[in-house]
Design a protein around this motif. Structure first.
Motif, PDB file in Angstrom:
ATOM      1  N   GLU A   1       7.420  16.678   0.113  1.00  0.00           N
ATOM      2  CA  GLU A   1       5.866  14.839  -0.280  1.00  0.00           C
ATOM      3  C   GLU A   1       6.825  14.092  -0.532  1.00  0.00           C
ATOM      4  O   GLU A   1       7.035  13.887  -1.916  1.00  0.00           O
ATOM      5  CB  GLU A   1       4.766  15.232  -1.545  1.00  0.00           C
ATOM      6  CG  GLU A   1       3.896  14.793  -1.615  1.00  0.00           C
ATOM      7  CD  GLU A   1       2.396  15.177  -0.092  1.00  0.00           C
ATOM      8  OE1 GLU A   1       1.915  14.358  -0.485  1.00  0.00           O
ATOM      9  OE2 GLU A   1       2.864  16.453   0.245  1.00  0.00           O
TER      10      GLU A   1
ATOM     11  N   ASP B   1       6.533   9.356  -0.719  1.00  0.00           N
ATOM     12  CA  ASP B   1       5.352   8.467  -1.214  1.00  0.00           C
ATOM     13  C   ASP B   1       6.282   7.376  -0.256  1.00  0.00           C
ATOM     14  O   ASP B   1       6.992   7.508   0.625  1.00  0.00           O
ATOM     15  CB  ASP B   1       5.758   7.122  -2.152  1.00  0.00           C
ATOM     16  CG  ASP B   1       5.095   7.876  -3.491  1.00  0.00           C
ATOM     17  OD1 ASP B   1       4.182   8.640  -3.277  1.00  0.00           O
ATOM     18  OD2 ASP B   1       5.951   7.483  -4.398  1.00  0.00           O
ATOM     19  N   LEU B   2       4.815   7.054   0.825  1.00  0.00           N
ATOM     20  CA  LEU B   2       5.335   5.673   1.999  1.00  0.00           C
ATOM     21  C   LEU B   2       4.824   3.936   1.923  1.00  0.00           C
ATOM     22  O   LEU B   2       3.573   4.564   1.753  1.00  0.00           O
ATOM     23  CB  LEU B   2       4.573   6.100   3.855  1.00  0.00           C
ATOM     24  CG  LEU B   2       4.803   7.608   4.192  1.00  0.00           C
ATOM     25  CD1 LEU B   2       3.836   7.787   5.786  1.00  0.00           C
ATOM     26  CD2 LEU B   2       6.245   7.537   4.850  1.00  0.00           C
ATOM     27  N   TYR B   3       6.009   3.588   1.791  1.00  0.00           N
ATOM     28  CA  TYR B   3       5.441   2.156   1.518  1.00  0.00           C
ATOM     29  C   TYR B   3       4.845   1.344   2.624  1.00  0.00           C
ATOM     30  O   TYR B   3       5.742   1.617   3.541  1.00  0.00           O
ATOM     31  CB  TYR B   3       6.263   1.278   0.551  1.00  0.00           C
ATOM     32  CG  TYR B   3       6.548   2.538   0.345  1.00  0.00           C
ATOM     33  CD1 TYR B   3       5.771   2.577  -1.462  1.00  0.00           C
ATOM     34  CD2 TYR B   3       8.047   2.772  -0.545  1.00  0.00           C
ATOM     35  CE1 TYR B   3       6.236   3.119  -2.479  1.00  0.00           C
ATOM     36  CE2 TYR B   3       8.313   3.712  -1.313  1.00  0.00           C
ATOM     37  CZ  TYR B   3       7.387   3.968  -2.504  1.00  0.00           C
ATOM     38  OH  TYR B   3       8.252   4.289  -3.371  1.00  0.00           O
ATOM     39  N   PHE B   4       3.885   0.389   2.458  1.00  0.00           N
ATOM     40  CA  PHE B   4       3.321  -0.627   4.240  1.00  0.00           C
ATOM     41  C   PHE B   4       3.300  -1.546   2.859  1.00  0.00           C
ATOM     42  O   PHE B   4       2.416  -1.942   2.293  1.00  0.00           O
ATOM     43  CB  PHE B   4       2.147   0.183   3.960  1.00  0.00           C
ATOM     44  CG  PHE B   4       1.980   1.640   5.391  1.00  0.00           C
ATOM     45  CD1 PHE B   4       1.960   1.586   6.250  1.00  0.00           C
ATOM     46  CD2 PHE B   4       2.241   2.315   4.211  1.00  0.00           C
ATOM     47  CE1 PHE B   4       2.379   3.033   7.407  1.00  0.00           C
ATOM     48  CE2 PHE B   4       2.506   3.912   5.177  1.00  0.00           C
ATOM     49  CZ  PHE B   4       2.042   3.906   6.239  1.00  0.00           C
TER      50      PHE B   4
ATOM     51  N   ARG C   1       0.612  -1.370   0.261  1.00  0.00           N
ATOM     52  CA  ARG C   1       0.333   0.035   0.105  1.00  0.00           C
ATOM     53  C   ARG C   1       1.195   1.664   0.252  1.00  0.00           C
ATOM     54  O   ARG C   1       1.815   0.813   0.595  1.00  0.00           O
ATOM     55  CB  ARG C   1      -0.674  -0.035   1.601  1.00  0.00           C
ATOM     56  CG  ARG C   1      -2.418   0.995   0.835  1.00  0.00           C
ATOM     57  CD  ARG C   1      -2.558   0.903   2.983  1.00  0.00           C
ATOM     58  NE  ARG C   1      -2.599   1.919   3.435  1.00  0.00           N
ATOM     59  CZ  ARG C   1      -1.698   1.237   4.590  1.00  0.00           C
ATOM     60  NH1 ARG C   1      -1.684  -0.192   4.625  1.00  0.00           N
ATOM     61  NH2 ARG C   1      -1.414   2.444   5.730  1.00  0.00           N
ATOM     62  N   VAL C   2       0.369   2.035  -1.035  1.00  0.00           N
ATOM     63  CA  VAL C   2       1.336   3.083  -0.763  1.00  0.00           C
ATOM     64  C   VAL C   2       0.537   4.466  -0.695  1.00  0.00           C
ATOM     65  O   VAL C   2      -0.822   5.074  -1.057  1.00  0.00           O
ATOM     66  CB  VAL C   2       2.011   3.574  -2.099  1.00  0.00           C
ATOM     67  CG1 VAL C   2       2.541   5.113  -2.612  1.00  0.00           C
ATOM     68  CG2 VAL C   2       2.332   2.503  -2.687  1.00  0.00           C
ATOM     69  N   GLU C   3       0.484   5.181   0.534  1.00  0.00           N
ATOM     70  CA  GLU C   3       0.320   6.599   1.305  1.00  0.00           C
ATOM     71  C   GLU C   3       0.915   8.253   0.679  1.00  0.00           C
ATOM     72  O   GLU C   3       2.228   7.817   0.723  1.00  0.00           O
ATOM     73  CB  GLU C   3       0.051   7.388   2.312  1.00  0.00           C
ATOM     74  CG  GLU C   3      -0.858   5.752   2.736  1.00  0.00           C
ATOM     75  CD  GLU C   3      -1.079   5.588   4.270  1.00  0.00           C
ATOM     76  OE1 GLU C   3      -0.793   6.339   5.004  1.00  0.00           O
ATOM     77  OE2 GLU C   3      -1.665   4.492   4.611  1.00  0.00           O
ATOM     78  N   GLN C   4       0.937   9.132   0.553  1.00  0.00           N
ATOM     79  CA  GLN C   4       2.035  10.423   0.650  1.00  0.00           C
ATOM     80  C   GLN C   4       1.864  11.499   1.219  1.00  0.00           C
ATOM     81  O   GLN C   4       0.616  11.582   2.217  1.00  0.00           O
ATOM     82  CB  GLN C   4       0.806  11.030  -0.881  1.00  0.00           C
ATOM     83  CG  GLN C   4       1.233  10.331  -2.268  1.00  0.00           C
ATOM     84  CD  GLN C   4       1.932  11.192  -2.841  1.00  0.00           C
ATOM     85  OE1 GLN C   4       1.586  12.324  -3.501  1.00  0.00           O
ATOM     86  NE2 GLN C   4       3.360  10.949  -3.632  1.00  0.00           N
ATOM     87  N   LYS C   5       2.887  11.332   1.920  1.00  0.00           N
ATOM     88  CA  LYS C   5       2.734  12.122   2.815  1.00  0.00           C
ATOM     89  C   LYS C   5       3.918  13.447   3.011  1.00  0.00           C
ATOM     90  O   LYS C   5       5.267  13.007   2.517  1.00  0.00           O
ATOM     91  CB  LYS C   5       2.608  11.510   4.633  1.00  0.00           C
ATOM     92  CG  LYS C   5       2.977  12.110   5.849  1.00  0.00           C
ATOM     93  CD  LYS C   5       2.629  11.563   6.779  1.00  0.00           C
ATOM     94  CE  LYS C   5       3.038  11.881   7.880  1.00  0.00           C
ATOM     95  NZ  LYS C   5       2.933  10.951   9.026  1.00  0.00           N
TER      96      LYS C   5
ATOM     97  N   TRP D   1       6.710  -1.007   7.381  1.00  0.00           N
ATOM     98  CA  TRP D   1       6.595   0.528   6.691  1.00  0.00           C
ATOM     99  C   TRP D   1       8.433   1.264   7.064  1.00  0.00           C
ATOM    100  O   TRP D   1       8.634   0.890   7.835  1.00  0.00           O
ATOM    101  CB  TRP D   1       5.012   0.851   7.701  1.00  0.00           C
ATOM    102  CG  TRP D   1       5.467   1.492   8.792  1.00  0.00           C
ATOM    103  CD1 TRP D   1       5.454   0.154   9.886  1.00  0.00           C
ATOM    104  CD2 TRP D   1       5.794   2.800   9.406  1.00  0.00           C
ATOM    105  NE1 TRP D   1       4.990   0.782  10.968  1.00  0.00           N
ATOM    106  CE2 TRP D   1       5.394   2.318  10.834  1.00  0.00           C
ATOM    107  CE3 TRP D   1       6.238   3.844   9.219  1.00  0.00           C
ATOM    108  CZ2 TRP D   1       6.345   3.289  12.116  1.00  0.00           C
ATOM    109  CZ3 TRP D   1       5.641   4.611   9.938  1.00  0.00           C
ATOM    110  CH2 TRP D   1       5.804   4.945  11.819  1.00  0.00           C
TER     111      TRP D   1
END
Length: 197
Positions: free
Chosen positions: A161, A163-166, A151-155, A175
Motif C-alpha cells: 500500500e 501513497d500516490l501524490y498529485f 492531493r494524496v491517494e492510497q493504492k 503525479w
C-alpha cells in the motif's frame, strides 16, 4: 532569504546525508537518473518540468524531469542525468551546477530512479527535443509549496500500500514518480530556514 542562499543551503543539506537506496526483494530494477532543474529568474526560484509527447510508449503525456535509462557509456548515474538533460532540453551539461542527490525512487516500469538537483541557467533558452519533450513547464517554487495543490491517494503498488501524490498547478497535474521526487525535494526546501518564504 536570497535564491543563491537557498541553493547553497540545499547543497550543504543534500551533501550532508546519504540518499536512501531502493531495496525491493525479488525485483530487478534497471538504472535511470533524472535532473530536478531549478533556476532563478527575477529573484524568484523556479522548478522546471517537461511533458512527454503523447506518442511515447511509456508514461506518455505525463510531466517528468529530464532523464532516462543509464547507457553503458555513462560513467555514473549523474552522467546519465546530465546527458539526458542536454539531449532533451539543449542545456549544456557543463552549465549545470549540481547541488546533490535525492532519495532513489522505484517506478512501476521497473526502474530505480536516482534524482539529482541541479541549477540551470535562468535565461529560458531551451532547445527541446521534439521526440522527447512536448511542453516545458516552469513553476515558481512558492507555487509548488502551496499545500492546496497537493492531493494524496492510497493504492496498492508492487505488492504494498503506497501513497500516490498529485500536484495540480493550474491545468497541469504532476503525479507518479515525478511527484514522489518532487515531494522529497520540497521536504528539503521546507527544512531550510526561510527557504519556503
Amino acid at each position: 532569504m536570497s535564491v543563491e542562499a537557498l541553493f547553497q543551503t540545499l547543497e550543504s543539506r543534500l551533501s550532508s546525508r546519504p540518499a536512501r537506496e531502493v531495496h525491493l526483494p525479488g525485483w530487478t530494477l534497471r538504472e535511470a537518473s533524472v535532473l530536478v532543474p531549478v533556476f532563478e529568474r527575477d529573484g524568484v526560484p523556479h522548478v522546471l518540468f517537461t511533458r512527454r509527447p503523447a506518442t511515447l510508449r511509456t508514461h506518455a503525456d505525463q510531466y517528468s524531469f529530464p532523464g532516462g535509462g543509464r547507457d553503458p557509456e555513462d560513467a555514473t548515474p549523474l552522467h546519465t542525468a546530465l546527458r539526458e538533460t542536454e539531449e532533451e532540453l539543449g542545456i549544456d551539461r557543463r552549465g549545470v551546477r549540481v547541488l546533490g542527490m535525492l532519495d532513489e525512487v522505484p517506478t512501476i516500469s521497473q526502474y530505480r530512479v536516482r534524482p539529482f538537483v541541479g541549477v540551470i541557467p535562468g535565461d529560458g533558452k531551451y532547445r527541446p527535443s521534439a521526440e522527447e519533450v512536448a511542453f516545458i513547464l516552469e513553476v515558481p517554487l512558492s507555487g509548488l509549496l502551496d499545500p492546496s495543490i497537493l492531493r494524496v491517494e492510497q493504492k496498492e503498488i508492487m505488492g504494498a500500500e503506497r501513497d500516490l501524490y498529485f500536484y495540480t498547478y493550474g491545468t497541469h497535474v504532476i503525479w507518479g514518480a515525478t511527484a514522489r521526487i518532487l515531494r522529497d525535494f520540497l521536504n528539503h526546501v521546507t527544512q531550510v530556514p526561510g527557504g519556503a518564504g
